[in-house]
Design an enzyme around this catalytic site. Structure first.
Site, PDB file in Angstrom:
ATOM      1  N   PRO A  69       0.805  -1.225   0.000  1.00 26.17           N
ATOM      2  CA  PRO A  69       0.000   0.000   0.000  1.00 26.17           C
ATOM      3  C   PRO A  69       0.838   1.276   0.000  1.00 26.17           C
ATOM      4  O   PRO A  69       0.456   2.281  -0.608  1.00 26.17           O
ATOM      5  CB  PRO A  69      -0.827  -0.127   1.285  1.00 26.17           C
ATOM      6  CG  PRO A  69      -0.976  -1.598   1.485  1.00 26.17           C
ATOM      7  CD  PRO A  69       0.327  -2.190   1.029  1.00 26.17           C
ATOM      8  N   GLY A  78       5.161   1.208  -4.087  1.00 25.89           N
ATOM      9  CA  GLY A  78       4.902   0.730  -5.439  1.00 25.89           C
ATOM     10  C   GLY A  78       6.211   0.527  -6.175  1.00 25.89           C
ATOM     11  O   GLY A  78       6.887  -0.480  -6.020  1.00 25.89           O
ATOM     12  N   THR A  98      -1.558  -9.686  -8.929  1.00 29.85           N
ATOM     13  CA  THR A  98      -2.158 -10.479  -9.992  1.00 29.85           C
ATOM     14  C   THR A  98      -2.198 -11.954  -9.591  1.00 29.85           C
ATOM     15  O   THR A  98      -1.238 -12.471  -9.027  1.00 29.85           O
ATOM     16  CB  THR A  98      -1.354 -10.311 -11.290  1.00 29.85           C
ATOM     17  OG1 THR A  98      -1.353  -8.932 -11.658  1.00 29.85           O
ATOM     18  CG2 THR A  98      -1.956 -11.124 -12.424  1.00 29.85           C
ATOM     19  N   PRO A 152      14.025  -6.780 -16.584  1.00 27.87           N
ATOM     20  CA  PRO A 152      13.976  -6.580 -18.038  1.00 27.87           C
ATOM     21  C   PRO A 152      13.111  -7.616 -18.748  1.00 27.87           C
ATOM     22  O   PRO A 152      12.416  -7.297 -19.726  1.00 27.87           O
ATOM     23  CB  PRO A 152      15.456  -6.696 -18.453  1.00 27.87           C
ATOM     24  CG  PRO A 152      16.201  -6.260 -17.240  1.00 27.87           C
ATOM     25  CD  PRO A 152      15.413  -6.789 -16.076  1.00 27.87           C
ATOM     26  N   GLU A 159      10.469  -9.140 -17.411  1.00 30.39           N
ATOM     27  CA  GLU A 159       9.077  -8.777 -17.134  1.00 30.39           C
ATOM     28  C   GLU A 159       8.633  -7.623 -18.025  1.00 30.39           C
ATOM     29  O   GLU A 159       7.518  -7.620 -18.551  1.00 30.39           O
ATOM     30  CB  GLU A 159       8.926  -8.380 -15.668  1.00 30.39           C
ATOM     31  CG  GLU A 159       7.519  -7.912 -15.304  1.00 30.39           C
ATOM     32  CD  GLU A 159       7.385  -7.480 -13.859  1.00 30.39           C
ATOM     33  OE1 GLU A 159       6.304  -6.960 -13.504  1.00 30.39           O
ATOM     34  OE2 GLU A 159       8.356  -7.656 -13.085  1.00 30.39           O
ATOM     35  N   ARG A 184     -18.423   1.369 -41.843  1.00 32.42           N
ATOM     36  CA  ARG A 184     -19.256   2.433 -41.297  1.00 32.42           C
ATOM     37  C   ARG A 184     -19.363   3.590 -42.292  1.00 32.42           C
ATOM     38  O   ARG A 184     -18.352   4.058 -42.831  1.00 32.42           O
ATOM     39  CB  ARG A 184     -18.643   2.941 -39.985  1.00 32.42           C
ATOM     40  CG  ARG A 184     -19.397   4.089 -39.347  1.00 32.42           C
ATOM     41  CD  ARG A 184     -20.725   3.643 -38.791  1.00 32.42           C
ATOM     42  NE  ARG A 184     -21.350   4.720 -38.018  1.00 32.42           N
ATOM     43  CZ  ARG A 184     -22.546   4.630 -37.471  1.00 32.42           C
ATOM     44  NH1 ARG A 184     -23.255   3.512 -37.608  1.00 32.42           N
ATOM     45  NH2 ARG A 184     -23.038   5.643 -36.777  1.00 32.42           N
ATOM     46  N   GLN A 207     -10.243  11.887 -45.699  1.00 32.02           N
ATOM     47  CA  GLN A 207      -8.790  12.046 -45.601  1.00 32.02           C
ATOM     48  C   GLN A 207      -8.322  12.042 -44.147  1.00 32.02           C
ATOM     49  O   GLN A 207      -7.245  11.525 -43.835  1.00 32.02           O
ATOM     50  CB  GLN A 207      -8.355  13.336 -46.292  1.00 32.02           C
ATOM     51  CG  GLN A 207      -6.832  13.463 -46.427  1.00 32.02           C
ATOM     52  CD  GLN A 207      -6.422  14.734 -47.133  1.00 32.02           C
ATOM     53  OE1 GLN A 207      -6.592  15.824 -46.579  1.00 32.02           O
ATOM     54  NE2 GLN A 207      -5.896  14.607 -48.345  1.00 32.02           N
ATOM     55  N   GLN A 241     -12.127   6.854 -31.045  1.00 32.75           N
ATOM     56  CA  GLN A 241     -12.801   8.041 -31.575  1.00 32.75           C
ATOM     57  C   GLN A 241     -13.549   7.729 -32.876  1.00 32.75           C
ATOM     58  O   GLN A 241     -14.622   8.292 -33.124  1.00 32.75           O
ATOM     59  CB  GLN A 241     -11.771   9.151 -31.808  1.00 32.75           C
ATOM     60  CG  GLN A 241     -12.374  10.502 -32.138  1.00 32.75           C
ATOM     61  CD  GLN A 241     -13.035  11.162 -30.943  1.00 32.75           C
ATOM     62  OE1 GLN A 241     -12.850  10.731 -29.806  1.00 32.75           O
ATOM     63  NE2 GLN A 241     -13.820  12.200 -31.198  1.00 32.75           N
ATOM     64  N   GLY A 295       4.499  -2.899 -13.413  1.00 33.25           N
ATOM     65  CA  GLY A 295       5.792  -3.314 -13.943  1.00 33.25           C
ATOM     66  C   GLY A 295       6.794  -2.169 -13.961  1.00 33.25           C
ATOM     67  O   GLY A 295       7.855  -2.254 -14.585  1.00 33.25           O
TER      68      GLY A 295
END
Length: 381
Positions: free
Chosen positions: A132, A135, A162, A244, A246, A272, A283, A340, A367
């Protein structure tokens, strides 16, 4: 350049990719909506991955694995990222991180006991680093392991872990000598059924909803000293040596996730219509997608250079940091611009692009946050 048929991989690697992609299409994508509601992936999914030979590809045959090169791991990471909902899959912690910690620093007894079980998913692994109040600054961890005869007594708390709910054991980073700072950190295997080991709540995240990400608590947990991985005080050095690997794994996931978002968007804008023509006829669409394709191609090219070095064992911390920094930051840009094009539909949960958008955000944090990656790179200037 696309995700498939890159020069870094052989035809055997690509056959493995085909099988991995089929596995995720059949076993993950039809179930991801339900698993996100459950907020966990069932052990049966892990077991199917193990039965198909997808877990811990680099584990040697003498420990129950296929003994493949690290590139097989990376193909599986890419295909995990390319699959819809793959961001929630926790296989990488097992196969690309904990397995190599044990291979490179574990005792023969530890390797013989745990690695075969990890290959088949009989045992699921987690790694306990983050706390906690700690990090990216791993040297500030407060979880302690005090020697008492032939045992360690462990007290502390970890968070954002995880596989925290599913794990059968945690490779836990502890302070065995707080007076020594980083040189007092050790790695200890803590089985989940040990008295005093408590799994907290499954954390409610904005993305990766099917991933079991948990708090873990340790109150006077006793483990034998034979559970120590490496020597006392070597934990931080082991972590720095393995990070490295990971980070290149995270880079592969991020790059593949960005590629899938781009591919989904390219398909969508061809179909679409607006103002009497497809979105691709505009464009602005063409120029934006041209930029994204270029950025993705640059990312794959640099990533492949790093993969060659990772497979040879020569990838430097600086290169791992650059790979993670580039791919994760670029993924954020790609998924944002891709969403978007979907307009209001991109904000709807049933569209895969919306899942890709929220799932991608954590890549720039875990990570090692992007800011930490920049610090690591800056030290080499």
């Amino acid at each position: 350049m696309t995700i498939e048929n890159r020069a870094v991989y052989s035809s055997d690697h690509e056959l493995f990719r085909t099988n991995a992609r089929r596995f995720f299409r059949e076993e993950l994508e039809p179930n991801i909506d339900q698993w996100e509601k459950d907020e966990i992936m069932p052990r049966s999914f892990w077991e199917k991955a193990g039965a198909n030979g997808f877990l811990c590809c680099g584990v040697p045959e003498e420990y129950g694995g296929p003994g493949a090169d690290f590139l097989y791991n990376m193909i599986f990471s890419e295909e995990t990222g390319y699959a819809i909902g793959g961001a929630s899959v926790g296989f990488s912690v097992q196969a690309d991180i904990v397995a190599y910690y044990l291979l490179h620093a574990g005792t023969e007894e530890q390797k013989k006991y745990w690695l075969p079980r990890m290959v088949t998913a009989e045992s699921i692994a987690s790694i306990g680093l983050t706390e906690p109040g700690c990090g990216s600054d791993l040297k500030a961890m407060r979880t302690t392991a005090v020697r008492d005869g032939d045992e360690y007594v462990i007290n502390g708390q970890k968070t954002f872990i995880t596989n925290g709910q599913n794990c059968d054991f945690c490779l836990l980073a502890c302070s065995t000598d707080p007076s020594k700072g980083a040189k007092g950190i050790s790695l200890i295997i803590v089985e989940a059924d040990r008295p005093g080991f408590e799994k907290g709540r499954n954390l409610d995240k904005i993305g990766q909803k099917a991933a079991d990400t948990s708090e873990l608590f340790f109150q006077d947990v006793r483990v034998p000293v034979t559970n120590l991985v490496g020597n006392e005080g070597e934990g931080f050095a082991i972590m720095m040596r393995e990070l490295p690997r990971e980070r290149i794994t995270i880079a592969c996931r991020a790059q593949a996730e960005a590629q899938r978002a781009f591919d989904l968007t390219t398909e969508y804008v061809k179909e679409r219509k607006a103002f009497g023509q497809t979105l691709l006829d505009f464009q602005n669409t063409q120029f934006t997608l041209a930029d994204l394709k270029t950025d993705l191609t640059v990312g794959w090219a640099f990533l492949d250079q790093c993969l060659v070095k990772a497979n040879e064992g020569t990838l430097t911390p600086e290169e791992g940091a650059m790979a993670k920094l580039w791919t994760t930051e670029n993924e954020g840009r790609v998924v944002d611009k891709c969403l978007q094009f979907f307009g209001g539909y991109g904000y709807m949960k049933e569209y895969p692009i919306s899942r890709a958008f929220v799932d991608a955000r954590v890549r720039r944090i875990y990570g090692g946050a992007s800011e930490i990656m920049k610090l690591l790179i800056a030290r080499t200037l």
